[in-house]
Design a protein around this motif. Structure first.
Motif, PDB file in Angstrom:
ATOM      1  N   PHE A  47     -51.318  65.881 -23.580  1.00  0.00           N
ATOM      2  CA  PHE A  47     -51.623  66.722 -24.003  1.00  0.00           C
ATOM      3  C   PHE A  47     -50.805  66.668 -25.661  1.00  0.00           C
ATOM      4  O   PHE A  47     -49.425  65.627 -26.146  1.00  0.00           O
ATOM      5  CB  PHE A  47     -50.418  67.479 -23.219  1.00  0.00           C
ATOM      6  CG  PHE A  47     -51.375  68.086 -22.113  1.00  0.00           C
ATOM      7  CD1 PHE A  47     -51.907  69.469 -22.196  1.00  0.00           C
ATOM      8  CD2 PHE A  47     -51.503  67.112 -21.621  1.00  0.00           C
ATOM      9  CE1 PHE A  47     -52.897  69.484 -21.320  1.00  0.00           C
ATOM     10  CE2 PHE A  47     -51.991  67.739 -19.933  1.00  0.00           C
ATOM     11  CZ  PHE A  47     -52.463  69.126 -20.408  1.00  0.00           C
ATOM     12  N   ILE A  48     -51.710  66.968 -26.688  1.00  0.00           N
ATOM     13  CA  ILE A  48     -50.224  67.215 -27.932  1.00  0.00           C
ATOM     14  C   ILE A  48     -51.376  68.825 -28.453  1.00  0.00           C
ATOM     15  O   ILE A  48     -52.388  69.330 -28.923  1.00  0.00           O
ATOM     16  CB  ILE A  48     -51.927  66.260 -28.817  1.00  0.00           C
ATOM     17  CG1 ILE A  48     -51.948  65.157 -28.122  1.00  0.00           C
ATOM     18  CG2 ILE A  48     -51.198  66.803 -30.279  1.00  0.00           C
ATOM     19  CD1 ILE A  48     -52.355  64.206 -29.463  1.00  0.00           C
ATOM     20  N   VAL A  49     -50.138  69.852 -27.489  1.00  0.00           N
ATOM     21  CA  VAL A  49     -50.482  70.836 -28.633  1.00  0.00           C
ATOM     22  C   VAL A  49     -49.580  71.404 -29.416  1.00  0.00           C
ATOM     23  O   VAL A  49     -48.461  70.795 -29.819  1.00  0.00           O
ATOM     24  CB  VAL A  49     -50.218  71.668 -26.828  1.00  0.00           C
ATOM     25  CG1 VAL A  49     -48.654  71.648 -26.401  1.00  0.00           C
ATOM     26  CG2 VAL A  49     -50.429  73.185 -26.827  1.00  0.00           C
ATOM     27  N   ARG A  50     -50.055  72.246 -30.475  1.00  0.00           N
ATOM     28  CA  ARG A  50     -49.234  73.190 -31.479  1.00  0.00           C
ATOM     29  C   ARG A  50     -49.667  74.603 -31.552  1.00  0.00           C
ATOM     30  O   ARG A  50     -50.770  74.577 -30.556  1.00  0.00           O
ATOM     31  CB  ARG A  50     -49.967  72.163 -32.410  1.00  0.00           C
ATOM     32  CG  ARG A  50     -49.210  70.532 -32.557  1.00  0.00           C
ATOM     33  CD  ARG A  50     -47.423  70.320 -32.469  1.00  0.00           C
ATOM     34  NE  ARG A  50     -47.414  69.652 -33.076  1.00  0.00           N
ATOM     35  CZ  ARG A  50     -47.273  68.658 -32.002  1.00  0.00           C
ATOM     36  NH1 ARG A  50     -47.591  68.308 -30.420  1.00  0.00           N
ATOM     37  NH2 ARG A  50     -46.507  67.232 -32.275  1.00  0.00           N
ATOM     38  N   GLU A  51     -49.532  74.643 -32.426  1.00  0.00           N
ATOM     39  CA  GLU A  51     -49.540  76.249 -32.083  1.00  0.00           C
ATOM     40  C   GLU A  51     -50.667  77.175 -32.913  1.00  0.00           C
ATOM     41  O   GLU A  51     -51.186  78.605 -32.071  1.00  0.00           O
ATOM     42  CB  GLU A  51     -48.938  77.531 -33.128  1.00  0.00           C
ATOM     43  CG  GLU A  51     -47.240  77.180 -32.522  1.00  0.00           C
ATOM     44  CD  GLU A  51     -45.743  77.699 -33.889  1.00  0.00           C
ATOM     45  OE1 GLU A  51     -46.443  79.291 -33.762  1.00  0.00           O
ATOM     46  OE2 GLU A  51     -45.112  76.846 -34.302  1.00  0.00           O
TER      47      GLU A  51
ATOM     48  N   LEU B 131     -55.416  66.214 -24.336  1.00  0.00           N
ATOM     49  CA  LEU B 131     -56.458  67.319 -24.934  1.00  0.00           C
ATOM     50  C   LEU B 131     -55.584  67.854 -25.522  1.00  0.00           C
ATOM     51  O   LEU B 131     -54.396  68.268 -25.369  1.00  0.00           O
ATOM     52  CB  LEU B 131     -56.154  68.892 -23.468  1.00  0.00           C
ATOM     53  CG  LEU B 131     -57.050  68.212 -22.539  1.00  0.00           C
ATOM     54  CD1 LEU B 131     -56.279  69.539 -21.316  1.00  0.00           C
ATOM     55  CD2 LEU B 131     -58.245  68.291 -22.630  1.00  0.00           C
ATOM     56  N   VAL B 132     -56.384  68.126 -26.337  1.00  0.00           N
ATOM     57  CA  VAL B 132     -55.627  68.529 -27.864  1.00  0.00           C
ATOM     58  C   VAL B 132     -56.073  70.046 -28.153  1.00  0.00           C
ATOM     59  O   VAL B 132     -57.414  70.443 -27.973  1.00  0.00           O
ATOM     60  CB  VAL B 132     -56.299  67.278 -29.201  1.00  0.00           C
ATOM     61  CG1 VAL B 132     -56.045  68.359 -30.457  1.00  0.00           C
ATOM     62  CG2 VAL B 132     -56.322  66.593 -28.906  1.00  0.00           C
ATOM     63  N   GLY B 133     -54.942  70.588 -28.716  1.00  0.00           N
ATOM     64  CA  GLY B 133     -55.109  72.152 -29.356  1.00  0.00           C
ATOM     65  C   GLY B 133     -54.170  72.985 -28.938  1.00  0.00           C
ATOM     66  O   GLY B 133     -53.159  72.608 -29.344  1.00  0.00           O
ATOM     67  N   SER B 134     -55.060  73.937 -29.550  1.00  0.00           N
ATOM     68  CA  SER B 134     -53.575  75.679 -29.751  1.00  0.00           C
ATOM     69  C   SER B 134     -53.261  75.851 -27.808  1.00  0.00           C
ATOM     70  O   SER B 134     -54.167  75.390 -27.420  1.00  0.00           O
ATOM     71  CB  SER B 134     -54.703  76.748 -30.331  1.00  0.00           C
ATOM     72  OG  SER B 134     -55.178  77.572 -29.173  1.00  0.00           O
TER      73      SER B 134
ATOM     74  N   ARG C  12     -42.293  71.048 -26.197  1.00  0.00           N
ATOM     75  CA  ARG C  12     -43.591  71.744 -26.829  1.00  0.00           C
ATOM     76  C   ARG C  12     -44.767  72.624 -25.468  1.00  0.00           C
ATOM     77  O   ARG C  12     -45.367  73.701 -25.913  1.00  0.00           O
ATOM     78  CB  ARG C  12     -44.006  70.664 -28.160  1.00  0.00           C
ATOM     79  CG  ARG C  12     -43.711  70.851 -29.030  1.00  0.00           C
ATOM     80  CD  ARG C  12     -44.422  70.211 -29.771  1.00  0.00           C
ATOM     81  NE  ARG C  12     -44.609  70.382 -31.110  1.00  0.00           N
ATOM     82  CZ  ARG C  12     -43.441  69.069 -32.265  1.00  0.00           C
ATOM     83  NH1 ARG C  12     -43.127  67.785 -31.176  1.00  0.00           N
ATOM     84  NH2 ARG C  12     -43.092  69.480 -33.023  1.00  0.00           N
ATOM     85  N   VAL C  13     -44.630  71.378 -24.643  1.00  0.00           N
ATOM     86  CA  VAL C  13     -45.620  71.912 -23.963  1.00  0.00           C
ATOM     87  C   VAL C  13     -45.150  72.983 -23.280  1.00  0.00           C
ATOM     88  O   VAL C  13     -45.788  74.254 -22.344  1.00  0.00           O
ATOM     89  CB  VAL C  13     -46.507  70.743 -22.702  1.00  0.00           C
ATOM     90  CG1 VAL C  13     -46.756  71.003 -21.560  1.00  0.00           C
ATOM     91  CG2 VAL C  13     -47.289  69.571 -23.934  1.00  0.00           C
ATOM     92  N   SER C  14     -43.916  72.594 -22.138  1.00  0.00           N
ATOM     93  CA  SER C  14     -43.734  73.631 -21.669  1.00  0.00           C
ATOM     94  C   SER C  14     -43.452  75.149 -23.072  1.00  0.00           C
ATOM     95  O   SER C  14     -43.713  76.251 -21.910  1.00  0.00           O
ATOM     96  CB  SER C  14     -42.260  73.396 -21.405  1.00  0.00           C
ATOM     97  OG  SER C  14     -41.467  74.669 -20.405  1.00  0.00           O
ATOM     98  N   GLU C  15     -42.484  75.409 -23.681  1.00  0.00           N
ATOM     99  CA  GLU C  15     -42.786  76.066 -24.292  1.00  0.00           C
ATOM    100  C   GLU C  15     -44.405  77.333 -24.780  1.00  0.00           C
ATOM    101  O   GLU C  15     -43.698  78.478 -24.894  1.00  0.00           O
ATOM    102  CB  GLU C  15     -41.605  76.251 -25.914  1.00  0.00           C
ATOM    103  CG  GLU C  15     -40.212  75.737 -25.774  1.00  0.00           C
ATOM    104  CD  GLU C  15     -39.526  75.109 -26.540  1.00  0.00           C
ATOM    105  OE1 GLU C  15     -38.143  74.966 -27.010  1.00  0.00           O
ATOM    106  OE2 GLU C  15     -40.314  74.824 -27.682  1.00  0.00           O
ATOM    107  N   LEU C  16     -44.990  76.563 -25.501  1.00  0.00           N
ATOM    108  CA  LEU C  16     -46.127  76.931 -25.504  1.00  0.00           C
ATOM    109  C   LEU C  16     -47.161  76.509 -24.678  1.00  0.00           C
ATOM    110  O   LEU C  16     -47.732  78.252 -24.753  1.00  0.00           O
ATOM    111  CB  LEU C  16     -46.978  75.856 -27.391  1.00  0.00           C
ATOM    112  CG  LEU C  16     -46.036  75.173 -28.030  1.00  0.00           C
ATOM    113  CD1 LEU C  16     -46.536  74.855 -29.224  1.00  0.00           C
ATOM    114  CD2 LEU C  16     -46.235  77.082 -29.212  1.00  0.00           C
TER     115      LEU C  16
END
Length: 389
Positions: free
Chosen positions: A235-239, A311-314, A346-350
């Motif tokens: 996972f690459i998750v950002r805001e 998986l990449v995205g918000s 990041r994954v948990s928080e977002l």
């Protein structure tokens, strides 16, 4: 089809061969260190992950020993511990599994890894051709399952012989810890239908995952079994989506074309894994073909064997993609991200609040688009309501 109102079972990964900020580079790399693995496990335990996958292989710490160490430093976390049939007898693995389940108070899950590298398998003393490895694994788990379920086993098989085998102390879980397995060949799918409790697929486009699930369901039904399904993904998750794609580019920014070519050559020569071939086919070693399905990025597979997609995205975008997999029957995610400590947060928080899982502060997004917070965290235990952004 499967209802998607039930939250996913979400596990994390222990990078027991090492970790880092970049793929294919020693810059900002982190060596395999037991203290670091404890940090990741303790974080995952706090952050709401149900468990962690501990891999096996010549480059990894031994999975059962590492799990035993991590169990002593965690409270709820389960351990999906990899077994490679053939590296030890089924009776010995049954004792390992029963003891680990007992000392962890029923927190053991077992991941069957038959192996796809003939070179590495030869180092472990395993010289069977691809399909025969699954015949051997079938006999192995006849003995293993009989021992952990009943305490005794007998088998006069082609590959495995056990005469009046005994297990003195049973596992906590009844009848035994669950068995997870992933494999894409016809032999692997036939094996999985009779043995597996949960079948795992790597992160392929949904149409390919749907085809594989249908094959496994058919194989299981023919043997009178029920199988549930999980997916192994990075996972690459950002805001925002833009920030996430920038992070994906950064992850491979120090990766040279020569390194990619060398890695792909090694994969082609050393692996007879059908699943690995399917991973390579998604990108064919090319940087310009990495988004192989909406938000499914194959950059990790340029230099990494095994699970090669992310998986990449918000949070909202990734939640949409995960719901697509849920509709196919996926109920479990085994996740990872580089580096694994920071990305666990990041994954948990977002992402967790977006998919109905409690995050690190007990946050869970309600069906009305609000974020409800349970517990005080130093605020006297008052319930707070905050609008979702």
């Amino acid at each position: 089809m499967m209802a998607i109102d039930k939250p996913l079972d979400f596990l994390w990964f222990i990078p027991s061969s090492g970790d880092g900020q970049y793929l294919g580079s020693d810059d900002l790399s982190r060596p395999a260190d037991p203290g670091y693995f404890r940090e990741i496990a303790k974080a995952a335990d706090r952050l709401g992950y149900s468990g962690v996958l501990i891999p096996t292989g010549a480059a990894c710490e031994e999975s059962f020993i590492l799990a035993a160490d991590l169990a002593a430093h965690t409270e709820r976390l389960k351990f999906l511990v990899a077994i490679r049939p053939g590296t030890a007898s089924p009776a010995y693995y049954a004792r390992l599994a029963a003891t680990l389940d007992r000392v962890s108070n029923g927190r053991l899950l077992i991941n069957i890894v038959v192996g796809g590298s003939a070179q590495e398998l030869a180092g472990d003393g395993i010289f069977l051709p691809h399909d025969e490895r699954y015949d051997h694994a079938g006999e192995f788990f006849q003995v293993f399952n009989s021992l952990v379920e009943t305490g005794k086993a007998n088998l006069d098989g082609k590959y495995i012989k056990a005469i009046d085998a005994r297990l003195g102390l049973p596992p906590v879980q009844e009848p035994r810890p669950p068995l997870y397995f992933g494999g894409s060949s016809d032999a692997a799918i036939a094996f999985s239908g009779g043995i597996t409790d949960k079948y795992l697929t790597w992160g392929e486009p949904p149409t390919q995952v749907a085809e594989k699930i249908a094959k496994v369901r058919k194989a299981a039904a023919e043997q009178g079994k029920n199988v549930t399904f999980g997916i192994r993904l990075h996972f690459i998750v950002r805001e925002t989506d833009e920030e996430a794609w920038a992070a994906a580019d950064r992850l491979i920014s120090k990766l040279s074309d020569e390194t990619i070519a060398a890695a792909q050559e090694v994969f082609a020569k050393s692996s007879d894994s059908v699943g690995q071939a399917r991973m390579v086919a998604l990108h064919q070693g090319r940087r310009d073909k990495l988004e192989v399905s909406p938000n499914l990025w194959a950059g990790i597979g340029l230099v990494r064997t095994g699970a090669g997609t992310a998986l990449v995205g918000s949070p909202k975008t990734i939640a949409e993609r995960l719901r697509e997999y849920q509709q196919l029957g996926i109920d479990t995610v085994i996740a990872s991200g580089y580096p694994h400590l920071e990305e666990a947060y990041r994954v948990s928080e977002l992402l967790f609040p977006e998919i109905g899982l409690p995050g690190p502060h007990g946050q869970i997004r309600s069906s009305f688009g609000e974020r409800r917070v349970f517990g005080g965290g130093g605020h006297g235990g008052n319930v707070k309501i905050a609008s979702a952004s």
